[in-house]
Design a protein around this motif. Structure first.
Motif, PDB file in Angstrom:
ATOM      1  N   THR A 110       8.208  -3.105   3.856  1.00  0.00           N
ATOM      2  CA  THR A 110       6.978  -3.490   4.551  1.00  0.00           C
ATOM      3  C   THR A 110       6.488  -2.350   5.428  1.00  0.00           C
ATOM      4  O   THR A 110       5.283  -2.094   5.511  1.00  0.00           O
ATOM      5  CB  THR A 110       7.203  -4.766   5.381  1.00  0.00           C
ATOM      6  N   CYS A 111       7.392  -1.635   6.059  1.00  0.00           N
ATOM      7  CA  CYS A 111       6.996  -0.467   6.856  1.00  0.00           C
ATOM      8  C   CYS A 111       6.305   0.577   5.987  1.00  0.00           C
ATOM      9  O   CYS A 111       5.292   1.166   6.391  1.00  0.00           O
ATOM     10  CB  CYS A 111       8.203   0.146   7.560  1.00  0.00           C
ATOM     11  N   ARG A 112       6.826   0.801   4.787  1.00  0.00           N
ATOM     12  CA  ARG A 112       6.174   1.752   3.872  1.00  0.00           C
ATOM     13  C   ARG A 112       4.784   1.257   3.487  1.00  0.00           C
ATOM     14  O   ARG A 112       3.841   2.039   3.381  1.00  0.00           O
ATOM     15  CB  ARG A 112       7.048   1.984   2.637  1.00  0.00           C
ATOM     16  N   ARG A 113       4.633  -0.040   3.316  1.00  0.00           N
ATOM     17  CA  ARG A 113       3.322  -0.629   3.004  1.00  0.00           C
ATOM     18  C   ARG A 113       2.353  -0.409   4.175  1.00  0.00           C
ATOM     19  O   ARG A 113       1.179  -0.108   3.960  1.00  0.00           O
ATOM     20  CB  ARG A 113       3.471  -2.109   2.688  1.00  0.00           C
ATOM     21  N   VAL A 114       2.833  -0.543   5.401  1.00  0.00           N
ATOM     22  CA  VAL A 114       2.002  -0.294   6.589  1.00  0.00           C
ATOM     23  C   VAL A 114       1.490   1.143   6.562  1.00  0.00           C
ATOM     24  O   VAL A 114       0.301   1.391   6.796  1.00  0.00           O
ATOM     25  CB  VAL A 114       2.793  -0.572   7.889  1.00  0.00           C
ATOM     26  N   VAL A 115       2.356   2.091   6.261  1.00  0.00           N
ATOM     27  CA  VAL A 115       1.952   3.500   6.199  1.00  0.00           C
ATOM     28  C   VAL A 115       0.862   3.673   5.144  1.00  0.00           C
ATOM     29  O   VAL A 115      -0.153   4.333   5.390  1.00  0.00           O
ATOM     30  CB  VAL A 115       3.166   4.410   5.919  1.00  0.00           C
ATOM     31  N   GLU A 116       1.039   3.058   3.967  1.00  0.00           N
ATOM     32  CA  GLU A 116       0.039   3.150   2.889  1.00  0.00           C
ATOM     33  C   GLU A 116      -1.298   2.550   3.317  1.00  0.00           C
ATOM     34  O   GLU A 116      -2.355   3.136   3.086  1.00  0.00           O
ATOM     35  CB  GLU A 116       0.530   2.432   1.635  1.00  0.00           C
ATOM     36  N   LEU A 117      -1.245   1.368   3.921  1.00  0.00           N
ATOM     37  CA  LEU A 117      -2.478   0.696   4.360  1.00  0.00           C
ATOM     38  C   LEU A 117      -3.217   1.529   5.395  1.00  0.00           C
ATOM     39  O   LEU A 117      -4.444   1.687   5.323  1.00  0.00           O
ATOM     40  CB  LEU A 117      -2.163  -0.690   4.926  1.00  0.00           C
ATOM     41  N   CYS A 118      -2.488   2.043   6.356  1.00  0.00           N
ATOM     42  CA  CYS A 118      -3.119   2.835   7.418  1.00  0.00           C
ATOM     43  C   CYS A 118      -3.692   4.130   6.859  1.00  0.00           C
ATOM     44  O   CYS A 118      -4.774   4.566   7.268  1.00  0.00           O
ATOM     45  CB  CYS A 118      -2.119   3.114   8.533  1.00  0.00           C
TER      46      CYS A 118
END
Length: 156
Positions: free
Chosen positions: A131-139
């Motif tokens: 989920t943290c990696r997904r946050v980086v992608e979204l941002c």
């Protein structure tokens, strides 16, 4: 009122903080134990699980954990997620002149919507590495786009 407990409430249920990895009760220690070379952290509280090499800090002056216990991999993922996310809400303060509270609130509302979770449960400290990696992608995608998401635009 719902009987559902948030992930954050579950962490301190019955005064026990379980290890994210093995499920056993984590040990409460001070910063003097965790970081003996850092006198500035000596009075801070941490929960740790020695067998899993996982730990989490506590909110200042409390024994309330900042999130879930994390290994080095997860701590690194959380740090990257915070770096990416914090850039967005700080840019909103500069752009719109809103308060830190309003900017972070709008940012977390947007992030929760993007992740498909409840805003009350949207906290980087509670996320797993994926989920943290997904946050980086979204941002990063917001940074590449020429528009700002409506949720981030709302709070001024």
């Amino acid at each position: 009122m719902s009987q559902r407990r948030s992930r954050r409430e579950h962490l301190v249920g019955d005064g026990i903080v379980p290890c994210t990895y093995c499920g056993k009760a984590a040990e409460l220690v001070t910063g003097a134990t965790m970081y003996p070379h850092r006198p500035d952290l000596a009075a801070k509280q941490f929960y740790r699980c020695v067998p899993c090499s996982a730990w989490v800090g506590c909110h200042d002056g409390t024994t309330r954990p900042l999130g879930i216990l994390a290994t080095a991999e997860l701590r690194q993922a959380k740090s990257a997620a915070h770096a990416a996310f914090d850039r967005l809400w700080k840019a909103k303060i500069e752009r719109d002149g809103c308060s830190k509270k309003a900017a972070r609130g709008a940012g977390y509302a947007w992030l929760a919507d993007q992740l498909g979770i409840e805003a009350a449960d949207c906290h980087i400290g509670m996320m797993d590495a994926a989920t943290c990696r997904r946050v980086v992608e979204l941002c990063a995608s917001v940074g590449r786009s020429s528009h700002v998401t409506p949720s981030l635009e709302m709070a001024r």
